[in-house]
Design an enzyme around this catalytic site. Structure first.
Site, PDB file in Angstrom:
ATOM      1  N   HIS A  18       0.844  -1.195   0.000  1.00 23.67           N
ATOM      2  CA  HIS A  18       0.000   0.000   0.000  1.00 23.67           C
ATOM      3  C   HIS A  18       0.881   1.247   0.000  1.00 23.67           C
ATOM      4  O   HIS A  18       1.600   1.503   0.952  1.00 23.67           O
ATOM      5  CB  HIS A  18      -0.919  -0.013   1.223  1.00 23.67           C
ATOM      6  CG  HIS A  18      -1.799   1.196   1.298  1.00 23.67           C
ATOM      7  ND1 HIS A  18      -2.750   1.468   0.336  1.00 23.67           N
ATOM      8  CD2 HIS A  18      -1.860   2.218   2.190  1.00 23.67           C
ATOM      9  CE1 HIS A  18      -3.363   2.604   0.643  1.00 23.67           C
ATOM     10  NE2 HIS A  18      -2.838   3.079   1.759  1.00 23.67           N
ATOM     11  N   ASP A  64       0.978   5.163  -0.049  1.00 21.07           N
ATOM     12  CA  ASP A  64       0.260   6.432   0.111  1.00 21.07           C
ATOM     13  C   ASP A  64       0.998   7.529  -0.641  1.00 21.07           C
ATOM     14  O   ASP A  64       2.163   7.778  -0.350  1.00 21.07           O
ATOM     15  CB  ASP A  64       0.211   6.827   1.592  1.00 21.07           C
ATOM     16  CG  ASP A  64      -0.693   5.915   2.400  1.00 21.07           C
ATOM     17  OD1 ASP A  64      -1.842   5.718   1.984  1.00 21.07           O
ATOM     18  OD2 ASP A  64      -0.257   5.411   3.457  1.00 21.07           O
ATOM     19  N   ASP A  96      -7.638   1.265   2.505  1.00 22.08           N
ATOM     20  CA  ASP A  96      -7.262   2.271   3.504  1.00 22.08           C
ATOM     21  C   ASP A  96      -8.191   3.467   3.696  1.00 22.08           C
ATOM     22  O   ASP A  96      -8.059   4.174   4.681  1.00 22.08           O
ATOM     23  CB  ASP A  96      -5.834   2.768   3.213  1.00 22.08           C
ATOM     24  CG  ASP A  96      -5.153   3.334   4.463  1.00 22.08           C
ATOM     25  OD1 ASP A  96      -5.560   2.947   5.577  1.00 22.08           O
ATOM     26  OD2 ASP A  96      -4.238   4.155   4.326  1.00 22.08           O
ATOM     27  N   ASP A 111       1.831  -1.269   4.372  1.00 21.54           N
ATOM     28  CA  ASP A 111       2.289  -0.007   3.782  1.00 21.54           C
ATOM     29  C   ASP A 111       3.728  -0.122   3.272  1.00 21.54           C
ATOM     30  O   ASP A 111       4.612  -0.555   4.015  1.00 21.54           O
ATOM     31  CB  ASP A 111       2.239   1.110   4.835  1.00 21.54           C
ATOM     32  CG  ASP A 111       0.814   1.462   5.207  1.00 21.54           C
ATOM     33  OD1 ASP A 111      -0.114   0.801   4.697  1.00 21.54           O
ATOM     34  OD2 ASP A 111       0.613   2.383   6.028  1.00 21.54           O
ATOM     35  N   HIS A 145      -6.610   9.627   0.229  1.00 20.84           N
ATOM     36  CA  HIS A 145      -7.259   9.593   1.544  1.00 20.84           C
ATOM     37  C   HIS A 145      -6.430  10.192   2.675  1.00 20.84           C
ATOM     38  O   HIS A 145      -6.928  10.301   3.785  1.00 20.84           O
ATOM     39  CB  HIS A 145      -7.679   8.157   1.898  1.00 20.84           C
ATOM     40  CG  HIS A 145      -6.538   7.175   1.848  1.00 20.84           C
ATOM     41  ND1 HIS A 145      -6.289   6.419   0.727  1.00 20.84           N
ATOM     42  CD2 HIS A 145      -5.591   6.846   2.739  1.00 20.84           C
ATOM     43  CE1 HIS A 145      -5.227   5.647   0.960  1.00 20.84           C
ATOM     44  NE2 HIS A 145      -4.789   5.893   2.169  1.00 20.84           N
TER      45      HIS A 145
END
Length: 1029
Positions: free
Chosen positions: A116, A118, A230, A367, A511
């Site tokens: 994941h 971000d 997420d 992550d 997000h």
């Protein structure tokens, strides 16, 4: 921020240049048909009553009685929301099974490795890319090629495209091969994995198109499964958009732990998600909800995190991460493989007991995982040994393997016989949403609905500018190619700017971004002569335009050269001092749909403009010398009311606080209590306190108390009057427009909030009315649909706060009060007849969700709202419990006015610009009231970053409720049962081709052919490829 401002000003400059190059070579008489008396230059007379087709009113009434299997409002009703200790699965229960359950049909396990990423959270996008993401993707290419049984999924295209641009063609070919062979899958494929509470559907679609177009052009792939592990709560709007984009499956993770547990007991974790308003099943999309606390490895192999953690081989002893349960993983070898394989199979079996089939999904990642080559080896080699052993034990009845997300969904559909043809009855149908999220205890994630409101407002301004720039660009491109002006119009440079703006806006929908200003100070001096005013709406419009000028001696001429009525207001330094550097002029502009009106500003000796008058209420008025221009009267705060009125309503304000107290609606002569007040929330004294994500208040809000009454400044003018209250933390303005039509029917409210000196406090604005709302209120989801809400006493206060993107309302059988918002914020209705909205929050500590900081970067923030009071009729009491509700047409239009204000741009008369048209009017007439052009976005050419000759036309037909008083609401449009004849749409452009496509252009219907009439159902969003000439 600086970068964004730069982009906005670039777009603005290019919009001005565009509109100028559009006007050039276009001095043909038919260009001005709009102004030639199609409607009188003044106000629409009562004779242009909107013709709303009665058939169009059926949609809202039919939608009230549909039934779906699982309705989230009912789930909330029956859940106790207790939090008993569930054993190893803390928030669940003990799971048991019989050894022989899989004898007839083996368990199929798909382990799905993922990372994941971000795009900006604790580090910036660039830093994450440099330190982690590029290594993850580089290793992916090497490591997947070592063994064709290995699989990997990826979702964020913002990162992927940055990496792609930096790799050689050999690597690119390898990636394409891995995709073709099914080892590597792109899931969702948006620019980011967007938040689902704060963004407007415009940007959700835009970032999806940006990703999907990039994929089609560079990889030739079309994602088919959604992956959202997420976002902090999930919206059905996202399900709808994925379905319209041609997706068959989706996965979600962050859902309230009580809901997860309930769904696990009912085996409804996999369901067809259907829109609340859907009377059939056309919006159904298969959705998998992950059952446990997190998407990390300890919470994805099964119910016991202590055991699952031992199968996260990045946590082998000696590494940087370890298991908090204090039992480390062991590398798999011949001596321990039997025991370890049995341990994890036990977890797989238990997890599979929560689902209806013998197909199991086990994600494997976290992550920014898989950055080091060694981690690929640790995970993939150890798991392969486990799989090989399991699969070689026939009496275990299991087949385990690595898989992509679509491998899982394909097996699931095959197993459950959910084919395209067969009925979907195997899985339940669910309607509703998944807000407000709690991950444990009373930790509700309702703080982020408001956190960093400055950026939430900026986002919507950017959105409005980007949409305006997209539409103008698309038209200018056609125009310039038509009039051999391609050389003048920098189409490629402007397209690069647009692409950059799309991507910046896309990045902001992530997000961790969106979750987390005042008028343009264009002082027009009279060297400048022309004000180009752009109407970004697809309906003709009368709007009050205010600009600052350097002299009060002013005359404004309409596009036809006739003088228009002008109000001159003072520009203030602080509460009581007039600045004579600038003056604000306001007038009503009458603008064609998606068009530009050119107004002329002249300096004259004797102006007919009317000056506003001022009354200033002060605790101790010190009569200063009179102003040289404005009439300003100072007085003491008093118990007498301050009154404002227009032809629709009369308002009473307190003479002490300056805040609204009641409204009289003139249509029926009724008085309505409507008290506005401010209130403070604190945070708990417990160890866990509010932070960027969580709202953990110390009980009910305390009233905002001021020892001295505020300074109140009241303005009376011919275009608008207003009351401005200067409190210590907020400057609160209520403005009433004295114009006929839409802008006069609601009240404009703005708060300029400054809580930079506060400590662990949140400021709320509360409206208390005499509406009997009975614990029900309504909030919109992503500006797309309305979700009814129930305030529940069994839930803590923070659980009763919900996201509002553009509006929230309360109602009883006779009246509806809507709070329209120009920015996303958290909203609640904690008592009968109340609506409250959290304006800003300043928190001094982290809330232990990984961010590592509080919210202390507060800025002075402008929040803008409109209050709309409407009379309902023909409503029955029992329908209030329906799972669906719709705004009125007036309410929809008010929201559009607020979110798409007109855009004034000034240009010099002597700037060497070719002589200008007085009006640019691209549409033949207004679009129907319920039709909205979401975007007209030029499609990128197949080769470089430059425009093609095609554009995407995205239309949304809004669902609306007709049962409101049908006084002349002054809409300059009608409704037409969702039908539009395309060749009658554009004024100067010919539609060369128009073909339907899926939402993000990935798919075209098999029988794609040119169409001449668009026909849409209510609530539908449709995409077309369009060529204009």
């Amino acid at each position: 921020l600086a970068e964004n401002n730069e982009i906005i000003s670039n777009i603005r400059d290019s919009v001005i240049n565009l509109s100028e190059s559009v006007k050039d070579g276009q001095k043909n008489p038919e260009a001005i048909n709009f102004s030639q008396g199609s409607i009188s230059e003044l106000f629409p007379s009562a004779s242009v009553l909107p013709a709303v087709d009665s058939e169009d009113c059926l949609f809202a009434s039919k939608s009230r009685n549909h039934g779906s299997g699982v309705q989230m409002l009912d789930v909330y009703d029956i859940l106790p929301f207790d939090n008993p200790d569930g054993g190893v699965w803390k928030q669940g229960f003990d799971i048991t099974y019989n050894e022989n359950e899989w004898n007839s049909e083996p368990l199929q396990v798909f382990v799905v490795p993922h990372s994941h990423n971000d795009p900006g959270w604790l580090k910036t996008f660039e830093d994450y890319f440099r330190d982690q993401t590029q290594h993850i993707l580089n290793n992916m290419v090497i490591k997947l090629q070592e063994d064709n049984r290995r699989k990997f999924i990826w979702s964020e295209i913002s990162y992927f495209s940055k990496w792609w641009d930096g790799i050689d063609s050999q690597k690119k070919d390898a990636v394409k091969r891995l995709i073709k062979d099914g080892q590597f899958e792109i899931v969702t494929g948006g620019w980011v994995m967007p938040d689902e509470a704060s963004p407007h559907y415009f940007s959700l679609i835009d970032q999806m198109i940006e990703g999907h177009q990039w994929l089609e052009k560079n990889l030739g792939v079309k994602p088919k499964s959604g992956w959202a592990v997420d976002p902090f709560g999930h919206s059905p709007t996202m399900a709808y958009l994925l379905k319209r984009a041609g997706f068959s499956n989706m996965l979600i993770q962050r859902v309230h732990y009580s809901v997860k547990k309930h769904f696990a007991t009912q085996k409804t974790l996999e369901f067809f998600w259907r829109q609340n308003w859907d009377l059939g099943s056309s919006t159904d999309i298969l959705c998998h909800m992950m059952p446990f606390y997190s998407y990390d490895v300890p919470h994805t192999c099964g119910p016991d995190p202590k055991i699952c953690c031992q199968f996260d081989f990045k946590r082998l002893p000696g590494g940087r991460v370890s298991c908090p349960w204090r039992v480390p993983p062991e590398a798999i070898h011949a001596g321990n493989v039997q025991h370890r394989a049995w341990m994890i199979l036990d977890q797989y079996r238990k997890k599979s007991k929560l689902f209806r089939t013998k197909v199991l999904l086990a994600p494997l990642g976290d992550d920014f995982r898989y950055a080091e080559s060694s981690e690929w080896d640790q995970q993939y080699q150890n798991y392969q040994k486990l799989f090989d052993y399991m699969n070689s034990q026939p009496e275990w009845h299991v087949k385990a393997q690595f898989g992509t997300l679509s491998d899982y969904f394909e097996a699931l559909r095959k197993e459950s016989n959910v084919g395209e043809k067969s009925s979907n009855s195997f899985f339940p149908v669910l309607s509703g949403d998944f807000f407000t999220y709690a991950d444990r205890d009373h930790h509700y994630w309702s703080g982020y609905f408001t956190s960093r409101p400055f950026y939430k407002r900026l986002d919507r301004v950017l959105e409005s500018y980007l949409r305006a720039a997209e539409i103008l660009y698309s038209m200018a491109l056609v125009q310039s190619s038509k009039s051999e002006k391609m050389s003048v119009f920098p189409s490629v440079d402007n397209y690069k700017l647009l692409t950059e703006a799309r991507r910046n806006l896309g990045l902001f929908q992530h997000h961790d971004a969106i979750t987390g200003t005042s008028k343009d100070w264009v002082v027009v001096d009279y060297g400048t002569r022309y004000l180009l005013i752009y109407n970004p709406m697809e309906q003709e419009r009368l709007s009050v335009v205010s600009v600052n000028v350097n002299s009060p001696r002013v005359k404004v001429l309409s596009p036809l050269g006739k003088p228009v009525a002008v109000q001159i207001s003072a520009v203030w330094d602080g509460a009581t001092t007039v600045s004579h550097e600038a003056y604000e002029i306001s007038f009503v502009a009458h603008l064609p749909p998606l068009g530009i009106g050119v107004y002329q500003l002249l300096e004259v000796q004797s102006s007919e403009a009317v000056l506003a008058d001022y009354n200033i209420y002060l605790r101790n008025s010190k009569q200063e010398k009179p102003d040289r221009l404005f009439k300003i009267k100072e007085m003491q705060n008093s118990v007498d009311n301050i009154i404002l009125e227009n032809s629709y309503m009369k308002l009473w304000f307190s003479g002490m606080s300056g805040l609204l107290e009641k409204i009289n609606t003139k249509e029926d002569g009724k008085n309505h209590q409507m008290k506005v007040e401010f209130a403070w929330y604190g945070t708990t004294s417990n160890r866990d306190k509010s932070g960027a994500y969580l709202f953990l208040p110390d009980g009910d809000a305390k009233p905002y108390i001021f020892t001295d009454p505020p300074t109140i400044r009241v303005a009376h003018g011919r275009i608008f009057s207003e009351v401005v209250c200067f409190f210590h933390h907020v400057t609160h303005t209520m403005r009433l427009y004295k114009v006929q039509g839409l802008e006069g029917q609601s009240l404009e409210v703005s708060n300029i909030v400054d809580i930079r000196g506060e400590y662990n406090r949140e400021l709320a604005m509360r409206i208390s009315s005499d509406i009997n709302s009975q614990n029900r209120f309504y909030t919109d989801l992503n500006g797309y649909q309305i979700q009814p809400r129930l305030t529940m006493s069994k839930l803590p206060l923070q659980a009763n706060i919900y996201p509002m993107t553009t509006m929230a309302y309360i109602q009883d059988v006779g009246i509806r009060l809507t709070l329209h918002s120009a920015q996303s914020l958290g909203v609640a209705s904690l008592k009968n007849g109340q609506l409250e909205v959290i304006l800003d929050r300043r928190l001094m500590q982290d809330d232990n969700r990984g961010l590592g900081q509080g919210v202390q970067d507060n800025k002075i923030t402008a929040n803008i709202f409109r209050f709309l009071l409407e009379r309902r009729h023909g409503t029955e009491v029992n329908e209030e419990k329906a799972p669906v509700s719709f705004p009125s047409l007036l309410s929809h239009m008010t929201s559009s006015f607020l979110n798409h204000p007109v855009i004034p741009m000034s240009t010099y008369a002597d700037a060497g610009v070719p002589e200008m048209l007085n009006t640019f009017s691209p549409l033949v007439s207004s679009m129907p009231c319920d039709m909205h052009i979401v975007n007209l976005r030029t499609i990128q050419s197949k080769v470089n970053i430059e425009p093609s000759d095609e554009a995407t036309l995205i239309l949304h037909r809004k669902g609306f409720d007709c049962r409101f008083s049908n006084r002349d609401i002054g809409l300059l449009c009608s409704s037409t049962q969702g039908k539009i004849k395309v060749h009658k749409l554009f004024n100067k452009f010919r539609v060369e081709s128009l073909t339907p496509a899926s939402l993000s252009l990935m798919h075209s219907p098999l029988d794609t052919r040119n169409i001449s009439e668009i026909s849409m159902s209510s609530m539908e969003i449709n995409t077309f490829r369009i060529r204009l000439r």
